[in-house]
Design a protein around this motif. Structure first.
Motif, PDB file in Angstrom:
ATOM      1  N   GLU A  11       1.226  -7.083   5.285  1.00 39.24           N
ATOM      2  CA  GLU A  11       0.034  -7.858   5.625  1.00 39.24           C
ATOM      3  C   GLU A  11       0.236  -9.328   5.319  1.00 39.24           C
ATOM      4  O   GLU A  11      -0.163 -10.202   6.094  1.00 39.24           O
ATOM      5  CB  GLU A  11      -1.194  -7.323   4.874  1.00 39.24           C
ATOM      6  CG  GLU A  11      -1.663  -5.983   5.387  1.00 39.24           C
ATOM      7  CD  GLU A  11      -2.761  -5.374   4.532  1.00 39.24           C
ATOM      8  OE1 GLU A  11      -2.961  -5.805   3.373  1.00 39.24           O
ATOM      9  OE2 GLU A  11      -3.424  -4.441   5.042  1.00 39.24           O
ATOM     10  N   TRP A  12       0.876  -9.638   4.189  1.00 41.37           N
ATOM     11  CA  TRP A  12       1.125 -11.025   3.816  1.00 41.37           C
ATOM     12  C   TRP A  12       2.094 -11.681   4.807  1.00 41.37           C
ATOM     13  O   TRP A  12       1.869 -12.812   5.242  1.00 41.37           O
ATOM     14  CB  TRP A  12       1.690 -11.102   2.398  1.00 41.37           C
ATOM     15  CG  TRP A  12       1.907 -12.517   1.964  1.00 41.37           C
ATOM     16  CD1 TRP A  12       0.986 -13.357   1.419  1.00 41.37           C
ATOM     17  CD2 TRP A  12       3.123 -13.270   2.076  1.00 41.37           C
ATOM     18  NE1 TRP A  12       1.558 -14.584   1.180  1.00 41.37           N
ATOM     19  CE2 TRP A  12       2.874 -14.557   1.568  1.00 41.37           C
ATOM     20  CE3 TRP A  12       4.396 -12.968   2.546  1.00 41.37           C
ATOM     21  CZ2 TRP A  12       3.845 -15.537   1.534  1.00 41.37           C
ATOM     22  CZ3 TRP A  12       5.365 -13.950   2.503  1.00 41.37           C
ATOM     23  CH2 TRP A  12       5.081 -15.219   2.000  1.00 41.37           C
ATOM     24  N   VAL A  13       3.152 -10.979   5.167  1.00 39.42           N
ATOM     25  CA  VAL A  13       4.123 -11.526   6.117  1.00 39.42           C
ATOM     26  C   VAL A  13       3.452 -11.783   7.466  1.00 39.42           C
ATOM     27  O   VAL A  13       3.688 -12.817   8.096  1.00 39.42           O
ATOM     28  CB  VAL A  13       5.341 -10.589   6.274  1.00 39.42           C
ATOM     29  CG1 VAL A  13       6.221 -11.000   7.436  1.00 39.42           C
ATOM     30  CG2 VAL A  13       6.148 -10.567   4.985  1.00 39.42           C
ATOM     31  N   ASP A  14       2.590 -10.879   7.903  1.00 30.87           N
ATOM     32  CA  ASP A  14       1.866 -11.087   9.153  1.00 30.87           C
ATOM     33  C   ASP A  14       1.000 -12.336   9.064  1.00 30.87           C
ATOM     34  O   ASP A  14       1.008 -13.170   9.968  1.00 30.87           O
ATOM     35  CB  ASP A  14       0.998  -9.868   9.477  1.00 30.87           C
ATOM     36  CG  ASP A  14       0.223 -10.064  10.758  1.00 30.87           C
ATOM     37  OD1 ASP A  14       0.865 -10.139  11.831  1.00 30.87           O
ATOM     38  OD2 ASP A  14      -1.025 -10.166  10.694  1.00 30.87           O
ATOM     39  N   ASN A  17       3.223 -15.614   9.040  1.00 32.78           N
ATOM     40  CA  ASN A  17       3.867 -15.974  10.297  1.00 32.78           C
ATOM     41  C   ASN A  17       2.908 -16.168  11.461  1.00 32.78           C
ATOM     42  O   ASN A  17       3.220 -16.906  12.392  1.00 32.78           O
ATOM     43  CB  ASN A  17       4.898 -14.916  10.682  1.00 32.78           C
ATOM     44  CG  ASN A  17       6.099 -14.943   9.769  1.00 32.78           C
ATOM     45  OD1 ASN A  17       6.524 -15.983   9.313  1.00 32.78           O
ATOM     46  ND2 ASN A  17       6.628 -13.777   9.490  1.00 32.78           N
ATOM     47  N   HIS A  18       1.757 -15.494  11.451  1.00 30.86           N
ATOM     48  CA  HIS A  18       0.896 -15.482  12.625  1.00 30.86           C
ATOM     49  C   HIS A  18      -0.458 -16.159  12.455  1.00 30.86           C
ATOM     50  O   HIS A  18      -1.109 -16.469  13.452  1.00 30.86           O
ATOM     51  CB  HIS A  18       0.656 -14.037  13.087  1.00 30.86           C
ATOM     52  CG  HIS A  18       1.899 -13.377  13.566  1.00 30.86           C
ATOM     53  ND1 HIS A  18       2.666 -12.587  12.762  1.00 30.86           N
ATOM     54  CD2 HIS A  18       2.525 -13.407  14.761  1.00 30.86           C
ATOM     55  CE1 HIS A  18       3.716 -12.153  13.441  1.00 30.86           C
ATOM     56  NE2 HIS A  18       3.651 -12.632  14.660  1.00 30.86           N
ATOM     57  N   TYR A  33       4.212 -22.086  17.182  1.00 31.91           N
ATOM     58  CA  TYR A  33       5.131 -23.209  17.322  1.00 31.91           C
ATOM     59  C   TYR A  33       6.475 -22.745  17.880  1.00 31.91           C
ATOM     60  O   TYR A  33       7.044 -23.375  18.769  1.00 31.91           O
ATOM     61  CB  TYR A  33       5.326 -23.892  15.971  1.00 31.91           C
ATOM     62  CG  TYR A  33       6.187 -25.117  16.046  1.00 31.91           C
ATOM     63  CD1 TYR A  33       5.641 -26.348  16.384  1.00 31.91           C
ATOM     64  CD2 TYR A  33       7.548 -25.051  15.781  1.00 31.91           C
ATOM     65  CE1 TYR A  33       6.429 -27.479  16.452  1.00 31.91           C
ATOM     66  CE2 TYR A  33       8.347 -26.177  15.848  1.00 31.91           C
ATOM     67  CZ  TYR A  33       7.783 -27.395  16.177  1.00 31.91           C
ATOM     68  OH  TYR A  33       8.571 -28.513  16.256  1.00 31.91           O
ATOM     69  N   GLU A  34       6.981 -21.640  17.356  1.00 40.27           N
ATOM     70  CA  GLU A  34       8.260 -21.102  17.822  1.00 40.27           C
ATOM     71  C   GLU A  34       8.180 -20.698  19.293  1.00 40.27           C
ATOM     72  O   GLU A  34       9.101 -20.983  20.070  1.00 40.27           O
ATOM     73  CB  GLU A  34       8.666 -19.904  16.973  1.00 40.27           C
ATOM     74  CG  GLU A  34      10.016 -19.341  17.355  1.00 40.27           C
ATOM     75  CD  GLU A  34      10.429 -18.162  16.476  1.00 40.27           C
ATOM     76  OE1 GLU A  34      11.591 -17.771  16.584  1.00 40.27           O
ATOM     77  OE2 GLU A  34       9.598 -17.641  15.713  1.00 40.27           O
TER      78      GLU A  34
END
Length: 50
Positions: A11-14, A17-18, A33-34
């Motif tokens: 959940e933290w990584v999502d 990044n998003h 941005y990517e």
């Protein structure tokens, strides 16, 4: 439990990044941005010759 740690990490990584707004790249999420960056790279380049 291990599964709770894995879920919390995912959940933290999502979010990281998003969803978070990154100030150094114009207050947009890194994934946006990517995507924009690679879209610009694949656009046909217009060149002129004289």
């Amino acid at each position: 439990t291990l599964s709770q740690v894995e879920l919390a990490t995912a959940e933290w990584v999502d979010w990281y990044n998003h969803q978070r707004l990154h100030g150094e790249i114009g207050h947009v999420p890194p994934v946006e941005y990517e995507t924009s960056y690679y879209t610009e790279l694949t656009k046909p380049q217009v060149t002129t010759t004289i």
